[in-house]
Design a protein around this motif. Structure first.
Motif, PDB file in Angstrom:
ATOM      1  N   LYS A  68      59.468  53.429  61.229  1.00  0.00           N
ATOM      2  CA  LYS A  68      60.110  54.409  61.911  1.00  0.00           C
ATOM      3  C   LYS A  68      58.612  55.167  61.764  1.00  0.00           C
ATOM      4  O   LYS A  68      57.714  54.932  60.832  1.00  0.00           O
ATOM      5  CB  LYS A  68      60.796  54.992  60.798  1.00  0.00           C
ATOM      6  N   ALA A  69      58.535  55.653  63.558  1.00  0.00           N
ATOM      7  CA  ALA A  69      57.538  55.477  63.005  1.00  0.00           C
ATOM      8  C   ALA A  69      57.002  57.154  63.268  1.00  0.00           C
ATOM      9  O   ALA A  69      56.164  58.103  63.049  1.00  0.00           O
ATOM     10  CB  ALA A  69      56.991  56.082  65.379  1.00  0.00           C
ATOM     11  N   SER A  70      58.047  57.687  62.894  1.00  0.00           N
ATOM     12  CA  SER A  70      58.433  59.707  62.300  1.00  0.00           C
ATOM     13  C   SER A  70      57.580  59.260  60.840  1.00  0.00           C
ATOM     14  O   SER A  70      56.870  60.244  60.299  1.00  0.00           O
ATOM     15  CB  SER A  70      59.652  59.841  62.684  1.00  0.00           C
ATOM     16  N   LEU A  71      57.745  58.132  60.301  1.00  0.00           N
ATOM     17  CA  LEU A  71      57.464  58.266  58.374  1.00  0.00           C
ATOM     18  C   LEU A  71      55.989  57.783  58.610  1.00  0.00           C
ATOM     19  O   LEU A  71      55.294  58.293  57.467  1.00  0.00           O
ATOM     20  CB  LEU A  71      58.330  56.644  57.880  1.00  0.00           C
ATOM     21  N   VAL A  72      55.713  57.047  59.466  1.00  0.00           N
ATOM     22  CA  VAL A  72      54.094  56.079  59.267  1.00  0.00           C
ATOM     23  C   VAL A  72      52.956  57.801  59.719  1.00  0.00           C
ATOM     24  O   VAL A  72      52.028  58.026  59.576  1.00  0.00           O
ATOM     25  CB  VAL A  72      53.987  55.223  60.489  1.00  0.00           C
ATOM     26  N   GLU A  73      53.815  58.999  60.580  1.00  0.00           N
ATOM     27  CA  GLU A  73      53.187  60.228  61.090  1.00  0.00           C
ATOM     28  C   GLU A  73      52.970  60.385  60.094  1.00  0.00           C
ATOM     29  O   GLU A  73      51.922  61.947  59.932  1.00  0.00           O
ATOM     30  CB  GLU A  73      53.469  60.101  62.930  1.00  0.00           C
ATOM     31  N   ILE A 112      46.640  50.320  55.661  1.00  0.00           N
ATOM     32  CA  ILE A 112      47.947  50.098  56.132  1.00  0.00           C
ATOM     33  C   ILE A 112      48.532  50.830  56.774  1.00  0.00           C
ATOM     34  O   ILE A 112      49.741  50.641  58.143  1.00  0.00           O
ATOM     35  CB  ILE A 112      49.096  49.165  54.879  1.00  0.00           C
ATOM     36  N   ILE A 113      49.254  51.666  56.916  1.00  0.00           N
ATOM     37  CA  ILE A 113      49.844  52.869  56.820  1.00  0.00           C
ATOM     38  C   ILE A 113      48.796  53.822  58.645  1.00  0.00           C
ATOM     39  O   ILE A 113      50.246  53.649  59.451  1.00  0.00           O
ATOM     40  CB  ILE A 113      49.768  54.497  56.989  1.00  0.00           C
ATOM     41  N   HIS A 114      47.947  53.612  58.688  1.00  0.00           N
ATOM     42  CA  HIS A 114      47.737  53.684  60.294  1.00  0.00           C
ATOM     43  C   HIS A 114      47.684  53.026  61.191  1.00  0.00           C
ATOM     44  O   HIS A 114      47.621  52.797  62.053  1.00  0.00           O
ATOM     45  CB  HIS A 114      46.060  54.113  59.613  1.00  0.00           C
ATOM     46  N   GLY A 115      47.792  51.329  60.290  1.00  0.00           N
ATOM     47  CA  GLY A 115      47.915  50.095  61.305  1.00  0.00           C
ATOM     48  C   GLY A 115      49.369  50.234  61.803  1.00  0.00           C
ATOM     49  O   GLY A 115      49.241  49.989  62.839  1.00  0.00           O
ATOM     50  N   LEU A 116      49.537  50.793  60.978  1.00  0.00           N
ATOM     51  CA  LEU A 116      51.432  50.451  61.142  1.00  0.00           C
ATOM     52  C   LEU A 116      51.828  51.437  62.483  1.00  0.00           C
ATOM     53  O   LEU A 116      52.953  51.475  63.231  1.00  0.00           O
ATOM     54  CB  LEU A 116      52.508  50.903  60.093  1.00  0.00           C
ATOM     55  N   GLY A 117      51.164  53.055  61.793  1.00  0.00           N
ATOM     56  CA  GLY A 117      50.837  53.717  63.023  1.00  0.00           C
ATOM     57  C   GLY A 117      50.994  53.698  65.014  1.00  0.00           C
ATOM     58  O   GLY A 117      51.671  53.934  65.647  1.00  0.00           O
ATOM     59  N   PHE A 118      49.947  52.400  64.854  1.00  0.00           N
ATOM     60  CA  PHE A 118      48.967  51.707  66.206  1.00  0.00           C
ATOM     61  C   PHE A 118      49.474  51.079  66.396  1.00  0.00           C
ATOM     62  O   PHE A 118      49.913  49.825  67.796  1.00  0.00           O
ATOM     63  CB  PHE A 118      47.779  52.138  66.068  1.00  0.00           C
ATOM     64  N   SER A 119      50.385  49.895  65.952  1.00  0.00           N
ATOM     65  CA  SER A 119      51.084  49.095  65.982  1.00  0.00           C
ATOM     66  C   SER A 119      52.105  48.866  67.185  1.00  0.00           C
ATOM     67  O   SER A 119      52.070  47.731  67.730  1.00  0.00           O
ATOM     68  CB  SER A 119      51.606  48.070  65.269  1.00  0.00           C
ATOM     69  N   ASN A 120      52.776  49.670  67.718  1.00  0.00           N
ATOM     70  CA  ASN A 120      53.975  49.952  68.938  1.00  0.00           C
ATOM     71  C   ASN A 120      52.796  49.449  70.194  1.00  0.00           C
ATOM     72  O   ASN A 120      53.112  49.091  71.057  1.00  0.00           O
ATOM     73  CB  ASN A 120      55.209  51.024  68.729  1.00  0.00           C
ATOM     74  N   SER A 192      54.974  67.747  60.707  1.00  0.00           N
ATOM     75  CA  SER A 192      55.789  67.050  60.987  1.00  0.00           C
ATOM     76  C   SER A 192      57.514  66.459  61.764  1.00  0.00           C
ATOM     77  O   SER A 192      58.130  67.221  61.401  1.00  0.00           O
ATOM     78  CB  SER A 192      55.717  65.963  59.555  1.00  0.00           C
ATOM     79  N   ASP A 193      57.016  66.074  61.686  1.00  0.00           N
ATOM     80  CA  ASP A 193      58.563  65.643  62.882  1.00  0.00           C
ATOM     81  C   ASP A 193      59.705  64.886  61.751  1.00  0.00           C
ATOM     82  O   ASP A 193      60.803  64.922  61.890  1.00  0.00           O
ATOM     83  CB  ASP A 193      58.851  64.384  63.814  1.00  0.00           C
ATOM     84  N   ILE A 194      58.929  64.770  60.590  1.00  0.00           N
ATOM     85  CA  ILE A 194      60.047  64.162  59.383  1.00  0.00           C
ATOM     86  C   ILE A 194      61.343  65.452  59.094  1.00  0.00           C
ATOM     87  O   ILE A 194      61.953  65.167  58.467  1.00  0.00           O
ATOM     88  CB  ILE A 194      59.143  63.700  58.349  1.00  0.00           C
ATOM     89  N   TRP A 195      60.661  66.408  59.156  1.00  0.00           N
ATOM     90  CA  TRP A 195      61.350  67.556  58.791  1.00  0.00           C
ATOM     91  C   TRP A 195      62.266  68.208  59.253  1.00  0.00           C
ATOM     92  O   TRP A 195      62.840  68.748  58.918  1.00  0.00           O
ATOM     93  CB  TRP A 195      60.152  68.900  58.500  1.00  0.00           C
ATOM     94  N   LYS A 196      62.274  67.597  60.791  1.00  0.00           N
ATOM     95  CA  LYS A 196      63.901  67.506  61.258  1.00  0.00           C
ATOM     96  C   LYS A 196      64.370  66.811  61.277  1.00  0.00           C
ATOM     97  O   LYS A 196      65.355  67.150  62.352  1.00  0.00           O
ATOM     98  CB  LYS A 196      62.620  67.290  63.429  1.00  0.00           C
TER      99      LYS A 196
END
Length: 197
Positions: A68-73, A112-120, A192-196
């Motif tokens: 999920k993008a929000s988790l990565v962010e 790894i986390i940053h790469g996942l954030g950029f993957s889409n 962060s959007d994760i709190w929403k």
């Protein structure tokens, strides 16, 4: 050759983009306790980041990992915070040599986390079959590595100037810069959007 420069430049801009300053923040947090004499160690850490980043992009391109993008962010600023806090609490203490394994792990994890954030985004700019994306991925990774070395050299140069001409101790410089990074990254975590949900 023009295709090489295209993806190399995307990698370069990805790190040096002023709007995506989280990448630069991490590099500041990572580099701040080191000096030019530690260049081998810093280069290893930067390369570990690129390795993690490239690995994550590969796993994403081949659809091995989907997150999920929000988790990565949310996780990106968390890893910056961990690195800055680590250097804040270890500033001026001996035993930095032993601590490289912790920093290396966080660096690889951040990559790894940053790469996942950029993957889409990366998948959307790359046409064709999955296999066709491998060479552009490596060209992109090379751009990232060069950009990171540029940022690291700037931080090391600033560190040298501040410690040599302004007589800051290495400990004070590390404390000030780590605190600065923490101050910038905390609002990113809180907002962060994760709190929403």
């Amino acid at each position: 050759m023009s295709e090489f420069w295209l993806y190399f430049n995307i990698g370069l801009q990805h790190v040096l983009d002023i709007d995506g300053y989280d990448h630069v923040l991490f590099l500041i947090a990572l580099t701040v306790p080191y000096a030019f004499k530690d260049w081998k160690r810093v280069l290893i850490l930067v390369s570990l980041f690129t390795l993690g980043h490239t690995l994550a992009l590969m796993l994403s391109v081949f659809e091995v990992v989907i997150i999920k993008a929000s988790l990565v962010e949310f996780l990106i600023p968390i890893t910056i915070l961990i690195t800055a806090l680590f250097h804040l609490f270890t500033a001026g203490k001996s035993g930095k040599k032993e601590s490289i394994t912790f920093v290396a792990f966080v660096t690889l994890f951040f990559g790894i986390i940053h790469g996942l954030g950029f993957s889409n985004y990366f998948k959307s700019i790359l046409p064709g079959e999955k296999v066709d994306k491998l060479v552009p991925l490596l060209e992109f990774a090379l751009g990232i590595e060069v950009a990171q070395i540029i940022v690291v050299l700037i931080v090391l140069l600033l560190s040298y100037i501040v410690q040599t001409f302004f007589r800051f101790s290495k400990r004070d410089w590390t404390l000030v810069m780590s605190s600065f990074v923490i101050g910038v990254v905390l609002p990113m975590i809180i907002g962060s959007d994760i709190w929403k949900g």
